[in-house]
Design a protein around this motif. Structure first.
Motif, PDB file in Angstrom:
ATOM      1  N   LEU A  10      36.578  59.923  38.829  1.00  0.00           N
ATOM      2  CA  LEU A  10      35.461  58.755  38.325  1.00  0.00           C
ATOM      3  C   LEU A  10      35.767  57.434  38.532  1.00  0.00           C
ATOM      4  N   SER A  11      37.178  56.849  38.506  1.00  0.00           N
ATOM      5  CA  SER A  11      37.593  55.611  38.903  1.00  0.00           C
ATOM      6  C   SER A  11      37.530  55.555  40.271  1.00  0.00           C
ATOM      7  N   ARG A  12      37.856  56.418  41.116  1.00  0.00           N
ATOM      8  CA  ARG A  12      37.606  56.456  42.321  1.00  0.00           C
ATOM      9  C   ARG A  12      36.318  56.185  42.982  1.00  0.00           C
ATOM     10  N   LEU A  13      35.394  56.930  42.486  1.00  0.00           N
ATOM     11  CA  LEU A  13      34.076  57.064  42.704  1.00  0.00           C
ATOM     12  C   LEU A  13      33.551  55.678  42.378  1.00  0.00           C
ATOM     13  N   TRP A  14      33.826  55.146  41.153  1.00  0.00           N
ATOM     14  CA  TRP A  14      33.609  53.753  40.612  1.00  0.00           C
ATOM     15  C   TRP A  14      33.612  52.684  41.792  1.00  0.00           C
ATOM     16  N   ARG A  15      35.143  52.752  42.316  1.00  0.00           N
ATOM     17  CA  ARG A  15      35.456  51.723  43.199  1.00  0.00           C
ATOM     18  C   ARG A  15      34.408  51.824  44.518  1.00  0.00           C
TER      19      ARG A  15
ATOM     20  N   PRO B 289      28.482  59.448  62.787  1.00  0.00           N
ATOM     21  CA  PRO B 289      29.948  59.940  63.034  1.00  0.00           C
ATOM     22  C   PRO B 289      30.853  58.701  62.957  1.00  0.00           C
ATOM     23  N   GLY B 290      32.009  59.020  62.857  1.00  0.00           N
ATOM     24  CA  GLY B 290      33.084  58.159  62.897  1.00  0.00           C
ATOM     25  C   GLY B 290      33.257  57.287  61.594  1.00  0.00           C
ATOM     26  N   ASP B 291      34.002  56.334  61.713  1.00  0.00           N
ATOM     27  CA  ASP B 291      34.485  55.751  60.356  1.00  0.00           C
ATOM     28  C   ASP B 291      33.290  54.636  59.940  1.00  0.00           C
ATOM     29  N   GLN B 292      33.240  54.505  58.766  1.00  0.00           N
ATOM     30  CA  GLN B 292      32.451  53.404  58.217  1.00  0.00           C
ATOM     31  C   GLN B 292      33.210  52.526  57.188  1.00  0.00           C
ATOM     32  N   TRP B 293      32.764  51.041  57.280  1.00  0.00           N
ATOM     33  CA  TRP B 293      33.759  50.263  56.725  1.00  0.00           C
ATOM     34  C   TRP B 293      33.036  49.522  55.828  1.00  0.00           C
ATOM     35  N   THR B 294      33.970  48.690  54.896  1.00  0.00           N
ATOM     36  CA  THR B 294      33.389  47.704  53.822  1.00  0.00           C
ATOM     37  C   THR B 294      34.586  46.617  53.684  1.00  0.00           C
ATOM     38  N   GLN B 295      34.227  45.706  52.972  1.00  0.00           N
ATOM     39  CA  GLN B 295      35.065  44.699  52.737  1.00  0.00           C
ATOM     40  C   GLN B 295      35.516  44.538  51.288  1.00  0.00           C
ATOM     41  N   LEU B 296      36.868  44.173  50.992  1.00  0.00           N
ATOM     42  CA  LEU B 296      37.229  44.050  49.578  1.00  0.00           C
ATOM     43  C   LEU B 296      37.779  42.580  49.294  1.00  0.00           C
ATOM     44  N   PRO B 297      37.585  42.167  48.248  1.00  0.00           N
ATOM     45  CA  PRO B 297      38.082  40.740  48.051  1.00  0.00           C
ATOM     46  C   PRO B 297      39.450  40.698  48.500  1.00  0.00           C
ATOM     47  N   ASN B 298      39.800  39.644  49.368  1.00  0.00           N
ATOM     48  CA  ASN B 298      41.156  39.217  49.577  1.00  0.00           C
ATOM     49  C   ASN B 298      42.173  38.972  48.455  1.00  0.00           C
ATOM     50  N   PRO B 299      42.969  39.509  48.272  1.00  0.00           N
ATOM     51  CA  PRO B 299      43.908  39.262  47.207  1.00  0.00           C
ATOM     52  C   PRO B 299      44.585  38.008  47.279  1.00  0.00           C
ATOM     53  N   LEU B 300      44.591  37.308  48.488  1.00  0.00           N
ATOM     54  CA  LEU B 300      45.382  36.003  48.609  1.00  0.00           C
ATOM     55  C   LEU B 300      44.495  34.966  48.477  1.00  0.00           C
ATOM     56  N   ARG B 301      43.170  35.074  48.232  1.00  0.00           N
ATOM     57  CA  ARG B 301      42.172  34.084  47.929  1.00  0.00           C
ATOM     58  C   ARG B 301      41.860  33.969  46.797  1.00  0.00           C
TER      59      ARG B 301
ATOM     60  N   HIS C  82      34.955  46.169  34.660  1.00  0.00           N
ATOM     61  CA  HIS C  82      35.357  45.149  35.690  1.00  0.00           C
ATOM     62  C   HIS C  82      36.045  46.109  36.777  1.00  0.00           C
ATOM     63  N   PRO C  83      35.566  46.109  38.122  1.00  0.00           N
ATOM     64  CA  PRO C  83      36.312  46.933  39.149  1.00  0.00           C
ATOM     65  C   PRO C  83      37.640  46.270  39.431  1.00  0.00           C
ATOM     66  N   ASP C  84      38.572  46.925  39.730  1.00  0.00           N
ATOM     67  CA  ASP C  84      39.952  46.325  40.310  1.00  0.00           C
ATOM     68  C   ASP C  84      39.958  47.449  41.620  1.00  0.00           C
ATOM     69  N   PRO C  85      39.628  46.867  42.890  1.00  0.00           N
ATOM     70  CA  PRO C  85      39.619  47.950  43.973  1.00  0.00           C
ATOM     71  C   PRO C  85      41.029  48.170  44.590  1.00  0.00           C
ATOM     72  N   TYR C  86      42.076  47.639  43.717  1.00  0.00           N
ATOM     73  CA  TYR C  86      43.390  48.208  44.123  1.00  0.00           C
ATOM     74  C   TYR C  86      44.136  48.918  43.165  1.00  0.00           C
ATOM     75  N   ALA C  87      43.423  49.071  42.061  1.00  0.00           N
ATOM     76  CA  ALA C  87      43.927  50.042  40.899  1.00  0.00           C
ATOM     77  C   ALA C  87      44.225  51.425  41.505  1.00  0.00           C
ATOM     78  N   THR C  88      45.215  51.851  40.869  1.00  0.00           N
ATOM     79  CA  THR C  88      45.537  53.167  41.099  1.00  0.00           C
ATOM     80  C   THR C  88      45.720  54.247  39.755  1.00  0.00           C
TER      81      THR C  88
ATOM     82  N   PRO D  71      27.989  40.938  37.539  1.00  0.00           N
ATOM     83  CA  PRO D  71      29.173  40.935  36.467  1.00  0.00           C
ATOM     84  C   PRO D  71      28.722  40.243  35.330  1.00  0.00           C
ATOM     85  N   GLY D  72      29.437  40.822  34.156  1.00  0.00           N
ATOM     86  CA  GLY D  72      29.179  40.221  33.006  1.00  0.00           C
ATOM     87  C   GLY D  72      30.539  40.360  32.278  1.00  0.00           C
ATOM     88  N   ARG D  73      30.348  39.641  30.787  1.00  0.00           N
ATOM     89  CA  ARG D  73      31.487  39.640  30.159  1.00  0.00           C
ATOM     90  C   ARG D  73      32.207  41.169  29.564  1.00  0.00           C
ATOM     91  N   GLU D  74      31.335  41.975  29.591  1.00  0.00           N
ATOM     92  CA  GLU D  74      31.709  43.468  29.287  1.00  0.00           C
ATOM     93  C   GLU D  74      31.914  44.335  30.463  1.00  0.00           C
TER      94      GLU D  74
END
Length: 494
Positions: free
Chosen positions: A38-43, A482-494, A77-83, A58-61
């Motif tokens: 479920l955590s992976r799906l939520w990502r 066919p092939g890969d599809q892509w998305t963009q994650l928040p840049n952890p350096l910004r 609140h999602p963390d796209p890099y959480a394992t 986004p909200g407080r909760e």
């Protein structure tokens, strides 16, 4: 809504027959497996360009997703890099869901039923994978394949992290690396004149004018539907279809089953390119100042069919005694400090960006990328295996005076976006993020690692632009694309 097949119950029923001693442990592992999937799906739901998600608020909760039919989906609140499995439940219009397959079914979006079945299988298979785990030993494994078998949960971000459709419980126990089985590979004899062979096919895998192609027993039974002869004992590695055999060699077999996103056969195209790619990669090694080595492809052969083919590679162990896949780092007793992670990130980015500048983009995820550690646990150098999915830029090679290899097809491209996606999506959003385990830890490691790197246009893109990653959930909901599809994650350096 119609529920997908009750995979958890089916697994429990079969387990009661083939391994009743694991039944209680299996039941105890199910809640954690549900949360992990479920955590992976939520990502995926919170970060991928799904056409039926019209707004993310986004909200407080936590975070609310507004769907095209007016419903609202709430979660943390999602963390796209959480394992870690940090999502225990989400709410769809007030109804709580702790089982990912039930959520996907009730979302009712196109192709949701098929994905729901895969999610159910992923949960059940993940719980099964956790049933045979032993306490972690502080001793360094004697064999390289033992590291591979410590990786239990599969892909750190794919909701189908452990989905193995077509594999019974007995077959998963018999062939899954996390269960530490000894697998007997069979041979299928094929007239050499009918085969495509590149590299050197060993004499021990020949019988006169015939080649003996190593075949996985699951493939022989379910796809080839034929008996095999002779054979050799092998230890399955992380990828399931690649196994370690005697002589410090790995055998990549055709396994025509869908694991995570793809059917794992071996294309005739990849066999034809394998020797050229291996020789080209070896020639590049001297430009890497000892930072990165490639495992050599010893030989590859196919009976002109993706269902009957094999690739022989040298083991990464030839490049160091203490070498392990990056995905296995989480199973080690490494120095627990931000400095270690930063040192590893600096090594990986230095090697990856240098190769990218030269014209080679690696698929450097935690399975293909390995790290050699010193006796004290410091990262010393990297090893890369399986060149089938790299991307090579003739224009960049020519710019650096590197002879362009005789390659064609998907591995060849000068498209900058494709090259950067390949490296950044696998190395930064994959191997490094999976090792860090959170956005905070990844940011800290990258901030330290990039300070002294050469300021190339590729590094500028990594520093300034969102981080590309494969849209894994969208891909499973888009079977006609066919092939890969892509998305963009928040840049952890910004």
């Amino acid at each position: 809504m119609h529920r997908p097949r009750p995979a958890e119950a089916e697994f429990a029923e079969e387990l009661a027959v083939v391994r009743p001693d694991l039944a209680e442990r299996y039941a105890a592992e199910l809640p954690g497996a549900r949360a992990a999937v479920l955590s992976r799906l939520w990502r995926g739901l919170t970060h991928e360009p799904l056409p039926w998600v019209v707004a993310r608020e986004p909200g407080r909760e936590g975070l609310a997703l507004r769907l095209s039919d007016g419903r609202r989906l709430h979660g943390p609140h999602p963390d796209p890099y959480a394992t870690a499995a940090y999502v225990r439940a989400v709410r769809l219009d007030g109804t709580a869901y702790d089982r990912p397959e039930h959520l996907m079914t009730d979302l009712g979006v196109p192709h949701a039923t098929d994905l729901a079945a895969e999610l159910a299988d992923s949960v059940a298979s993940l719980a099964l994978s956790r049933t045979t785990q032993e306490p972690r030993s502080p001793q360094w494994p004697a064999h390289d394949w033992e590291w591979e078998q410590r990786v239990v949960d599969g892909h750190p971000y794919h909701p189908n992290c452990r989905s193995r459709p077509g594999f019974s419980v007995a077959e998963q126990l018999a062939y899954g690396p996390e269960h530490r089985p000894l697998v007997r590979l069979g041979f299928v004899p094929v007239p050499a004149a009918e085969c495509l062979v590149t590299g050197e096919w060993p004499d021990e895998f020949r019988d006169g004018e015939r080649l003996l192609l190593p075949v996985h027993p699951w493939q022989a039974e379910h796809v080839l539907k034929r008996r095999t002869s002779q054979g050799l004992d092998a230890h399955p590695l992380m990828s399931l279809r690649t196994l370690a055999v005697a002589g410090d060699r790995h055998v990549k077999t055709a396994l025509s089953a869908r694991l995570t996103s793809s059917v794992r056969d071996i294309s005739v195209y990849s066999i034809g390119m394998s020797a050229t790619l291996s020789e080209f990669a070896e020639a590049l090694t001297h430009r890497m100042d000892g930072l990165l080595h490639f495992t050599r492809t010893l030989g590859a052969a196919t009976a002109n069919s993706p269902d009957l083919a094999a690739v022989l590679r040298e083991s990464p162990r030839v490049h160091g005694e203490r070498v392990l896949p990056v995905a296995a780092l989480a199973t080690t007793e490494l120095p627990e400090s931000p400095g270690w992670l930063a040192e590893f990130a600096r090594l990986a980015l230095t090697a990856g960006l240098r190769l990218l500048e030269l014209g080679v983009a690696l698929e450097a995820h935690g399975q293909n990328l390995l790290v050699v550690l010193s006796p004290s646990g410091a990262p010393v150098r990297l090893v890369y295996r399986d060149l089938a999915d790299v991307r090579i830029s003739p224009a960049r090679l020519a710019r650096h005076g590197i002879p362009v290899p005789e390659l064609s097809g998907r591995v060849v491209t000068d498209d900058v976006t494709t090259l950067r996606r390949k490296l950044f999506g696998s190395l930064v959003a994959g191997a490094l993020a999976g090792t860090a385990g959170s956005a905070t830890a990844l940011r800290g490691a990258l901030e330290s690692a990039v300070r002294d790197l050469p300021r190339t246009p590729d590094l500028a893109a990594l520093l300034e632009q969102p981080l590309p990653t494969k849209a894994l959930t969208l891909m499973r909901l888009s079977p006609g694309t066919p092939g890969d599809q892509w998305t963009q994650l928040p840049n952890p350096l910004r």
